[in-house]
Write a protein that holds these residues in place. Structure first.
Motif, PDB file in Angstrom:
ATOM      1  N   UNK A  39     -13.845 -29.996   7.668  1.00 34.06           N
ATOM      2  CA  UNK A  39     -12.892 -30.671   8.088  1.00 34.06           C
ATOM      3  C   UNK A  39     -11.615 -29.676   8.472  1.00 34.06           C
ATOM      4  N   UNK A  40     -11.159 -30.605   7.086  1.00 32.96           N
ATOM      5  CA  UNK A  40      -9.973 -30.060   6.412  1.00 32.96           C
ATOM      6  C   UNK A  40      -9.936 -28.477   6.284  1.00 32.96           C
ATOM      7  N   UNK A  41     -11.042 -27.426   6.593  1.00 33.48           N
ATOM      8  CA  UNK A  41     -10.661 -26.529   6.773  1.00 33.48           C
ATOM      9  C   UNK A  41     -10.030 -25.957   7.848  1.00 33.48           C
ATOM     10  N   UNK A  42     -10.850 -26.861   9.199  1.00 28.25           N
ATOM     11  CA  UNK A  42     -11.056 -25.956  10.515  1.00 28.25           C
ATOM     12  C   UNK A  42      -8.819 -27.418  11.107  1.00 28.25           C
ATOM     13  N   UNK A  43      -8.825 -27.541  10.782  1.00 29.53           N
ATOM     14  CA  UNK A  43      -6.825 -28.310  10.825  1.00 29.53           C
ATOM     15  C   UNK A  43      -6.516 -27.142  10.483  1.00 29.53           C
ATOM     16  N   UNK A  44      -6.537 -26.925   8.884  1.00 32.32           N
ATOM     17  CA  UNK A  44      -5.782 -25.833   8.126  1.00 32.32           C
ATOM     18  C   UNK A  44      -5.352 -24.530   9.669  1.00 32.32           C
ATOM     19  N   UNK A  45      -6.483 -24.380  10.065  1.00 32.67           N
ATOM     20  CA  UNK A  45      -7.104 -22.871  10.694  1.00 32.67           C
ATOM     21  C   UNK A  45      -5.928 -23.297  12.065  1.00 32.67           C
ATOM     22  N   UNK A  46      -6.098 -24.168  12.676  1.00 28.73           N
ATOM     23  CA  UNK A  46      -5.391 -24.757  13.060  1.00 28.73           C
ATOM     24  C   UNK A  46      -4.395 -24.544  13.480  1.00 28.73           C
ATOM     25  N   UNK A  47      -3.574 -25.311  12.680  1.00 32.27           N
ATOM     26  CA  UNK A  47      -2.120 -25.431  11.967  1.00 32.27           C
ATOM     27  C   UNK A  47      -1.296 -24.137  11.266  1.00 32.27           C
ATOM     28  N   UNK A  48      -2.063 -22.965  10.986  1.00 30.50           N
ATOM     29  CA  UNK A  48      -1.416 -22.297  10.772  1.00 30.50           C
ATOM     30  C   UNK A  48      -1.342 -20.221  11.117  1.00 30.50           C
ATOM     31  N   UNK A  49      -2.430 -20.577  12.265  1.00 30.55           N
ATOM     32  CA  UNK A  49      -2.695 -19.726  13.042  1.00 30.55           C
ATOM     33  C   UNK A  49      -1.840 -19.409  14.585  1.00 30.55           C
ATOM     34  N   UNK A  50      -0.681 -20.333  14.453  1.00 30.84           N
ATOM     35  CA  UNK A  50      -0.043 -19.768  15.906  1.00 30.84           C
ATOM     36  C   UNK A  50       0.174 -20.933  16.570  1.00 30.84           C
ATOM     37  N   UNK A  51      -0.950 -21.871  16.594  1.00 27.01           N
ATOM     38  CA  UNK A  51      -1.596 -23.111  17.103  1.00 27.01           C
ATOM     39  C   UNK A  51      -0.600 -24.106  17.291  1.00 27.01           C
ATOM     40  N   UNK A  52      -0.371 -24.446  16.277  1.00 34.37           N
ATOM     41  CA  UNK A  52       0.231 -25.537  15.798  1.00 34.37           C
ATOM     42  C   UNK A  52       1.939 -25.082  16.545  1.00 34.37           C
ATOM     43  N   UNK A  53       2.570 -26.419  17.663  1.00 38.48           N
ATOM     44  CA  UNK A  53       3.639 -25.786  18.261  1.00 38.48           C
ATOM     45  C   UNK A  53       4.837 -25.991  17.550  1.00 38.48           C
ATOM     46  N   UNK A  54       4.557 -26.281  16.427  1.00 40.93           N
ATOM     47  CA  UNK A  54       5.460 -26.604  15.656  1.00 40.93           C
ATOM     48  C   UNK A  54       5.650 -24.960  14.043  1.00 40.93           C
ATOM     49  N   UNK A  55       4.613 -24.534  14.430  1.00 40.58           N
ATOM     50  CA  UNK A  55       4.186 -23.544  14.112  1.00 40.58           C
ATOM     51  C   UNK A  55       5.334 -22.473  14.007  1.00 40.58           C
ATOM     52  N   UNK A  56       6.057 -21.398  12.799  1.00 43.52           N
ATOM     53  CA  UNK A  56       7.576 -20.640  13.086  1.00 43.52           C
ATOM     54  C   UNK A  56       6.523 -19.639  13.117  1.00 43.52           C
ATOM     55  N   UNK A  57       6.379 -18.231  13.941  1.00 43.10           N
ATOM     56  CA  UNK A  57       6.004 -17.196  13.432  1.00 43.10           C
ATOM     57  C   UNK A  57       7.683 -16.380  13.591  1.00 43.10           C
ATOM     58  N   UNK A  58       7.868 -14.964  13.441  1.00 39.62           N
ATOM     59  CA  UNK A  58       9.181 -14.428  13.456  1.00 39.62           C
ATOM     60  C   UNK A  58       8.557 -13.292  14.874  1.00 39.62           C
ATOM     61  N   UNK A  59       9.521 -13.244  15.400  1.00 40.89           N
ATOM     62  CA  UNK A  59       9.197 -12.439  17.161  1.00 40.89           C
ATOM     63  C   UNK A  59       8.512 -11.864  17.131  1.00 40.89           C
ATOM     64  N   UNK A  60       7.449 -11.063  17.788  1.00 43.55           N
ATOM     65  CA  UNK A  60       6.889  -9.992  17.705  1.00 43.55           C
ATOM     66  C   UNK A  60       7.690  -8.704  18.261  1.00 43.55           C
ATOM     67  N   UNK A  61       8.127  -7.382  17.936  1.00 39.90           N
ATOM     68  CA  UNK A  61       8.626  -6.618  18.175  1.00 39.90           C
ATOM     69  C   UNK A  61       8.298  -5.166  19.529  1.00 39.90           C
ATOM     70  N   UNK A  62       8.518  -5.238  20.679  1.00 42.48           N
ATOM     71  CA  UNK A  62       7.781  -4.760  22.139  1.00 42.48           C
ATOM     72  C   UNK A  62       7.058  -3.752  21.847  1.00 42.48           C
ATOM     73  N   UNK A  63       5.539  -3.273  21.805  1.00 40.74           N
ATOM     74  CA  UNK A  63       4.761  -2.641  21.449  1.00 40.74           C
ATOM     75  C   UNK A  63       5.493  -1.222  21.138  1.00 40.74           C
ATOM     76  N   UNK A  64       5.546  -0.089  20.919  1.00 38.73           N
ATOM     77  CA  UNK A  64       5.790   1.063  21.062  1.00 38.73           C
ATOM     78  C   UNK A  64       4.946   1.921  22.040  1.00 38.73           C
TER      79      UNK A  64
END
Length: 249
Positions: free
Chosen positions: A112-137
């Motif tokens: 359970x703890x592993x799944x929670x961590x995974x969901x929060x830290x793979x960009x699904x949590x709406x507070x998780x921050x990611x650098x904006x992706x550059x447009x693909x070449x």
């Protein structure tokens, strides 16, 4: 930052146990004992909630209904559904109403703890921050390892042989090539490559990954370009120099 988790569980001892262990991992936890209370909490402080752990069998309103109402209200935060029911149709219905993951009771706390961590830290949590992706070449051709691919003509050469690739295989490879060294979840692949609901439960992604590895890897059983990242997804490495311990086939 400190993630906020809403636990919706009517079995008090279980809710308290989950809360205790989540707080030990530095999460902020709120408990709701029924669906109506959970929806009221989401209406009042929902913008601070990063993940919902949702029991299926709740008094008055099922977890299915709670999940469906959250999705209908535009809530995109990850939802982990818990249930003592183990039938395939129960799991399917859970995913159909918008659950991101489904766990059967009884469950291992570490999982359970592993799944929670995974969901929060793979960009699904709406507070998780990611650098904006550059447009693909404007990618038309690529060469890596022993592979040469022309995406315009659909020509592929692996070593000394010509290989026929389907449009979907080419599209999948192109998406990986355009997003190198980034962990890409199955949900993202379903959404971006298959143009399907990322919450859909299907083995299509894994099957295509296996087929793609047979084309681009010298040894598909020991991949060096298309790696599996446990509990997270896949990562494409254009010029491998070594594999992380958490990665493999």
């Amino acid at each position: 930052m400190r993630f906020h988790i809403l636990v919706v569980e009517d079995e008090k001892h279980l809710a308290v146990g989950i809360k205790y262990n989540l707080e030990a991992d530095s999460y902020r936890v709120t408990i709701a004992e029924d669906g109506q209370t959970a929806l009221r909490i989401m209406e009042s402080v929902g913008d601070t909630v990063d993940l919902v752990i949702l029991d299926l069998m709740l008094p008055g309103m099922s977890g299915y209904t709670v999940c469906e109402r959250l999705r209908s209200a535009g809530r995109t935060l990850p939802i982990l559904m818990l249930s003592a029911r183990t039938l395939a149709e129960d799991r399917t219905r859970g995913f159909d109403v918008g659950a991101n993951q489904y766990m059967s009771k009884p469950f291992e706390l570490d999982e359970l703890l592993s799944r929670v961590k995974n969901l929060l830290h793979t960009g699904n949590g709406h507070h998780a921050t990611e650098a904006p992706k550059p447009p693909p070449p404007d990618l038309r051709q690529i060469e890596f390892g022993h592979v040469q691919v022309d995406f315009d003509t659909h020509e592929c050469r692996a070593g000394d042989r010509d290989v026929r690739m389907t449009s979907k295989e080419l599209r999948l490879l192109r998406y990986f090539v355009e997003n190198p060294n980034r962990v890409i979840s199955r949900a993202e692949l379903l959404s971006e490559v298959w143009e399907m609901n990322g919450n859909l439960q299907t083995r299509a992604v894994d099957q295509f990954i296996a087929r793609l590895r047979k084309i681009i890897e010298v040894d598909s059983g020991n991949p060096v370009h298309l790696l599996t990242v446990r509990d997270a997804g896949y990562r494409f490495v254009l010029n491998p120099e070594g594999k992380d311990e958490a990665e493999g086939g």
